[in-house]
Structures are given as structure tokens and as C-alpha cells.
Scaffold this motif. Structure first.
Motif, PDB file in Angstrom:
ATOM      1  N   PHE A  83     -14.823  -7.808  -0.923  1.00  0.00           N
ATOM      2  CA  PHE A  83     -13.846  -6.938  -1.595  1.00  0.00           C
ATOM      3  C   PHE A  83     -12.844  -7.777  -2.393  1.00  0.00           C
ATOM      4  CE2 PHE A  83      -9.731  -4.862  -1.804  1.00  0.00           C
ATOM      5  CZ  PHE A  83     -10.043  -3.607  -2.313  1.00  0.00           C
ATOM      6  N   ARG A  84     -12.313  -8.820  -1.759  1.00  0.00           N
ATOM      7  CA  ARG A  84     -11.302  -9.667  -2.413  1.00  0.00           C
ATOM      8  C   ARG A  84     -11.871 -10.393  -3.633  1.00  0.00           C
ATOM      9  NH1 ARG A  84      -6.872  -7.205  -0.886  1.00  0.00           N
ATOM     10  NH2 ARG A  84      -6.588  -7.162   1.368  1.00  0.00           N
ATOM     11  N   ARG A  95      -6.969   3.156   4.352  1.00  0.00           N
ATOM     12  CA  ARG A  95      -6.553   1.764   4.189  1.00  0.00           C
ATOM     13  C   ARG A  95      -7.036   0.922   5.363  1.00  0.00           C
ATOM     14  NH1 ARG A  95      -4.653   4.806   0.564  1.00  0.00           N
ATOM     15  NH2 ARG A  95      -3.216   4.037  -1.057  1.00  0.00           N
ATOM     16  N   PRO A  96      -8.179   0.248   5.170  1.00  0.00           N
ATOM     17  CA  PRO A  96      -8.763  -0.520   6.277  1.00  0.00           C
ATOM     18  C   PRO A  96      -7.825  -1.580   6.855  1.00  0.00           C
ATOM     19  CG  PRO A  96      -9.846  -1.024   4.181  1.00  0.00           C
ATOM     20  CD  PRO A  96      -8.984   0.159   3.947  1.00  0.00           C
ATOM     21  N   VAL A  97      -6.951  -2.104   6.027  1.00  0.00           N
ATOM     22  CA  VAL A  97      -6.032  -3.152   6.486  1.00  0.00           C
ATOM     23  C   VAL A  97      -5.057  -2.625   7.550  1.00  0.00           C
ATOM     24  CG1 VAL A  97      -4.184  -4.697   5.675  1.00  0.00           C
ATOM     25  CG2 VAL A  97      -6.250  -4.442   4.323  1.00  0.00           C
ATOM     26  N   LYS A 129       1.938   2.927  -6.650  1.00  0.00           N
ATOM     27  CA  LYS A 129       1.528   2.151  -7.827  1.00  0.00           C
ATOM     28  C   LYS A 129       0.631   2.971  -8.759  1.00  0.00           C
ATOM     29  CE  LYS A 129      -0.241  -1.154  -5.198  1.00  0.00           C
ATOM     30  NZ  LYS A 129       0.140  -0.880  -3.790  1.00  0.00           N
ATOM     31  N   MET A 132       0.826  -1.210   0.000  1.00  0.00           N
ATOM     32  CA  MET A 132       0.000   0.000   0.000  1.00  0.00           C
ATOM     33  C   MET A 132       0.857   1.256   0.000  1.00  0.00           C
ATOM     34  SD  MET A 132      -2.501  -0.959   3.129  1.00  0.00           S
ATOM     35  CE  MET A 132      -1.675  -2.472   3.577  1.00  0.00           C
ATOM     36  N   GLY A 133       0.455   2.209  -0.803  1.00  0.00           N
ATOM     37  CA  GLY A 133       1.080   3.523  -0.721  1.00  0.00           C
ATOM     38  C   GLY A 133       2.515   3.625  -1.216  1.00  0.00           C
ATOM     39  N   GLY A 172      -4.187  -3.440  -5.926  1.00  0.00           N
ATOM     40  CA  GLY A 172      -4.041  -3.192  -4.494  1.00  0.00           C
ATOM     41  C   GLY A 172      -2.960  -4.084  -3.881  1.00  0.00           C
ATOM     42  N   GLY A 173      -2.406  -3.614  -2.774  1.00  0.00           N
ATOM     43  CA  GLY A 173      -1.315  -4.316  -2.113  1.00  0.00           C
ATOM     44  C   GLY A 173      -1.636  -5.724  -1.641  1.00  0.00           C
ATOM     45  N   GLY A 174      -2.916  -6.042  -1.518  1.00  0.00           N
ATOM     46  CA  GLY A 174      -3.287  -7.380  -1.047  1.00  0.00           C
ATOM     47  C   GLY A 174      -3.656  -8.324  -2.176  1.00  0.00           C
ATOM     48  N   ARG A 232       4.603  -9.492   3.698  1.00  0.00           N
ATOM     49  CA  ARG A 232       4.173  -9.455   2.301  1.00  0.00           C
ATOM     50  C   ARG A 232       5.329  -9.341   1.311  1.00  0.00           C
ATOM     51  NH1 ARG A 232      -1.261  -5.883   1.852  1.00  0.00           N
ATOM     52  NH2 ARG A 232      -2.723  -7.345   2.826  1.00  0.00           N
ATOM     53  N   ASP A 288      -8.346  -0.597  -7.569  1.00  0.00           N
ATOM     54  CA  ASP A 288      -9.071  -0.075  -6.395  1.00  0.00           C
ATOM     55  C   ASP A 288     -10.120   0.962  -6.810  1.00  0.00           C
ATOM     56  OD1 ASP A 288      -7.878  -1.552  -4.342  1.00  0.00           O
ATOM     57  OD2 ASP A 288      -6.189  -0.168  -4.188  1.00  0.00           O
ATOM     58  N   THR A 305     -13.090   2.330  -0.444  1.00  0.00           N
ATOM     59  CA  THR A 305     -12.695   0.986  -0.025  1.00  0.00           C
ATOM     60  C   THR A 305     -13.024   0.710   1.441  1.00  0.00           C
ATOM     61  OG1 THR A 305     -10.884   0.995  -1.604  1.00  0.00           O
ATOM     62  CG2 THR A 305     -10.697  -0.543   0.193  1.00  0.00           C
TER      63      THR A 305
HETATM   64  C1  S3P Z   1      -5.005  -3.343   0.435  1.00  0.00           C
HETATM   65  C2  S3P Z   1      -4.436  -2.351  -0.335  1.00  0.00           C
HETATM   66  C3  S3P Z   1      -5.205  -1.239  -0.912  1.00  0.00           C
HETATM   67  C4  S3P Z   1      -6.651  -1.655  -1.142  1.00  0.00           C
HETATM   68  C5  S3P Z   1      -7.240  -2.212   0.113  1.00  0.00           C
HETATM   69  C6  S3P Z   1      -6.468  -3.420   0.651  1.00  0.00           C
HETATM   70  C7  S3P Z   1      -4.132  -4.384   1.028  1.00  0.00           C
HETATM   71  O1  S3P Z   1      -4.618  -0.849  -2.150  1.00  0.00           O
HETATM   72  O2  S3P Z   1      -6.746  -2.590  -2.177  1.00  0.00           O
HETATM   73  O3  S3P Z   1      -7.265  -1.179   1.060  1.00  0.00           O
HETATM   74  O4  S3P Z   1      -4.625  -5.403   1.533  1.00  0.00           O
HETATM   75  O5  S3P Z   1      -2.889  -4.199   0.992  1.00  0.00           O
HETATM   76  P1  S3P Z   1      -3.246  -0.012  -2.283  1.00  0.00           P
HETATM   77  O6  S3P Z   1      -2.128  -0.995  -2.339  1.00  0.00           O
HETATM   78  O7  S3P Z   1      -3.414   0.685  -3.583  1.00  0.00           O
HETATM   79  O8  S3P Z   1      -3.170   0.901  -1.142  1.00  0.00           O
END
Ligand code: S3P
Length: 172
Positions: free
Chosen positions: A62-63, A124-126, A20, A16-17, A84-86, A142, A39, A50
């Protein structure tokens, strides 16, 4: 895979952040290609940020949406896609991207990343409800998932434009 190498879409991965979206837009501009931010597409679909999707529908939904959209987008030609980062935690996402796209991992060091935390936490809820040690752990947990992907781009202290140039040059 029937799409020629030159026409394959490019997927940007990383925590995240790390930039990208910003770097993806710059690469798209340089290559005259369309940019897709997954996203943003998910947020458009649900017409909410999000964090609200997580609250209202839960991470699982979401996933699922994220997976479907990436699998669909990565089969298109000539796109620049930021995920997204996940996203790469899902096997099917990784597999689809690996077979259809060119993947770049945007790598930022923890020390640089942690400077950005206050800018990210609200959206970023995560990250929410985690202390700095837990976030650091998530960051390092990760890394190997991203690192598995050959083209690593170290972005520390580099202007967006230089990273974008590096990516476009390495396609030649
Ligand atoms: C997430 C990253 C976010 C977004 C969501 C979950 C993650 O995207 O998909 O909040 O699990 O790492 P970015 O990587 O663009 O922040």
C-alpha cells in the motif's frame, strides 16, 4: 522547479478523518481545479477498499503504491491533492511534495477528532486492533510530522466552506 508558484498543485495533509477529502473537493471547486484523492486512486487501481488492500497485500505494498502515486501527482500542475494520513511518514513523499507543491496541514484537535472515531474505525486499518490510548498516541506521534509544514489550518468547529475559503484566500 519549473512550475510557476501560481500553477503549483496544493497538497492537503493531516491525520485520518480530519476532512482532507471533503475540504479538498471544496477548494478544487472554488479554484476550478481538478481534485485527486490518493486513497481513492489506490482503491481504484486495486479495485478494493483500503482495508482489503492491507489485508491482502500488506501495508508495505500500500505504501509503495501511495508513494508512487503521490510523486507522480504532485508534479502535475494546478491539482488539489488529498493524501492519506500516513503518506508524510515517507521521506520521499515529503520531499516530492515540498519541492513541487503548496502544502496545507489540516489540524483538528484530539478532542474534536475522537468524536469521529466510530465513523472511521471500519475503513481505517491503521486504527483497527488499537485501544483509545494507542490511537491517541498515534495521533500525537504524527502531529510533529504534519506540523513541520508551515501552512497550518485549524479546522475545529469550522464549516468546510470556511476552511476552503481560508485556503484559497491564503494563496493570493
Ligand atoms: C492511513 C490513512 C488513510 C489511508 C490508510 C492509512 C494512515 O487515509 O491512507 O488507511 O496511515 O494514516 P486518510 O488520512 O484519508 O484517512
Amino acid at each position: 522547479n519549473d512550475v510557476s508558484l501560481r500553477e503549483q498543485s496544493i497538497v492537503l495533509i493531516g491525520f485520518m478523518g480530519v476532512g482532507k477529502t471533503t475540504i479538498g473537493k471544496a477548494v478544487a471547486k472554488k479554484l476550478y481545479r481538478d481534485f485527486i484523492d490518493i486513497d481513492e486512486e489506490i482503491e481504484k487501481k486495486y479495485n478494493m477498499p483500503t482495508s482489503e488492500i492491507f489485508n491482502l497485500y500488506g501495508e508495505r505494498i500500500f505504501r509503495q503504491t501511495e508513494k508512487d502515486m503521490i510523486i507522480d501527482s504532485c508534479k502535475q500542475k494546478l491539482k488539489i491533492i488529498s493524501v492519506g494520513g500516513g503518506a508524510f511518514l515517507q521521506d520521499e513523499v515529503r520531499e516530492a511534495c515540498m519541492s513541487h507543491c503548496i502544502i496545507f496541514f489540516l489540524d483538528l484537535s484530539w478532542d474534536s477528532w475522537k468524536e469521529r472515531i466510530s465513523l472511521l474505525i471500519d475503513s481505517r486499518p491503521v486504527l483497527q486492533g488499537k485501544n483509545i490510548d494507542q490511537i491517541k498516541q498515534l495521533f500525537y506521534n504524527r502531529q510533529p510530522i504534519y506540523e513541520e509544514h508551515h501552512s497550518r489550518v485549524v479546522t475545529d468547529n469550522l464549516p468546510v466552506d470556511e476552511v476552503a475559503d481560508y485556503i484559497t484566500e491564503s494563496l493570493k
